[in-house]
Design a protein around this motif. Structure first.
Motif, PDB file in Angstrom:
ATOM      1  N   TRP A   1       0.827  -1.202   0.000  1.00  0.00           N
ATOM      2  CA  TRP A   1       0.000   0.000   0.000  1.00  0.00           C
ATOM      3  C   TRP A   1       0.862   1.252   0.000  1.00  0.00           C
ATOM      4  O   TRP A   1       1.938   1.272   0.602  1.00  0.00           O
ATOM      5  CB  TRP A   1      -0.906   0.016   1.236  1.00  0.00           C
ATOM      6  N   GLY A   2       0.336   2.292  -0.666  1.00  0.00           N
ATOM      7  CA  GLY A   2       0.974   3.590  -0.590  1.00  0.00           C
ATOM      8  C   GLY A   2       0.650   4.275   0.732  1.00  0.00           C
ATOM      9  O   GLY A   2      -0.135   3.758   1.540  1.00  0.00           O
ATOM     10  N   GLN A   3       1.233   5.443   0.919  1.00  0.00           N
ATOM     11  CA  GLN A   3       1.116   6.146   2.194  1.00  0.00           C
ATOM     12  C   GLN A   3      -0.210   6.884   2.339  1.00  0.00           C
ATOM     13  O   GLN A   3      -0.548   7.337   3.430  1.00  0.00           O
ATOM     14  CB  GLN A   3       2.286   7.149   2.364  1.00  0.00           C
ATOM     15  N   GLY A   4      -0.952   6.992   1.263  1.00  0.00           N
ATOM     16  CA  GLY A   4      -2.220   7.714   1.299  1.00  0.00           C
ATOM     17  C   GLY A   4      -2.018   9.188   0.987  1.00  0.00           C
ATOM     18  O   GLY A   4      -0.997   9.774   1.362  1.00  0.00           O
ATOM     19  N   THR A   5      -3.000   9.763   0.308  1.00  0.00           N
ATOM     20  CA  THR A   5      -2.932  11.186  -0.004  1.00  0.00           C
ATOM     21  C   THR A   5      -4.338  11.778   0.118  1.00  0.00           C
ATOM     22  O   THR A   5      -5.316  11.179  -0.331  1.00  0.00           O
ATOM     23  CB  THR A   5      -2.355  11.418  -1.413  1.00  0.00           C
TER      24      THR A   5
END
Length: 126
Positions: free
Chosen positions: A116-120
């Motif tokens: 998963w990415g870090q979220g934005t």
């Protein structure tokens, strides 16, 4: 070590457009299903769109709520997946996450994704 690093997001007026990017490293990008999920305040994380490269063409899949305004794409040469959102609405306000998962796993379920990415944050003002 696998990393998904997201770019883009921010505060946008309703009716505007936005493109999110997610750059992957540490994996054989073309072999993975790439997807975007989002989580609105007080709600569960939900599937937005996914894309798979079958060696010839990309196959894209969308949540019903995403069809018509949202486009997912990928550039295997750059190990990057994109999410284009047009005609933004206040209900698009959420934290957006990119994810990478096995090709044959359930692309709608969060459990189908290993990284998963870090979220934005995307905030749409009315």
């Amino acid at each position: 070590q696998v990393q998904l690093v997201q770019f883009g997001g921010g505060l946008v007026q309703a009716g505007g457009s936005l493109r999110l990017s997610c750059a992957a490293s540490g994996l054989t990008f073309s072999r993975y299903t790439m997807a975007w999920f989002r989580q609105a305040p007080g709600k569960e994380r939900e599937f937005v769109a996914a894309i798979r490269w079958n060696g010839v063409v990309n196959n894209a899949y969308y949540a019903d709520s995403a069809k018509g305004r949202i486009t997912i794409s990928r550039d295997n040469a750059k190990n990057t997946v994109y999410l284009q959102i047009n005609n933004l609405k206040p209900e698009d306000t959420a934290v957006y996450y990119c994810a990478a998962g096995g090709y044959y796993k359930d692309y709608v379920s969060q459990h189908g994704y290993d990284y998963w990415g870090q979220g934005t944050q995307v905030t749409v003002s009315s």
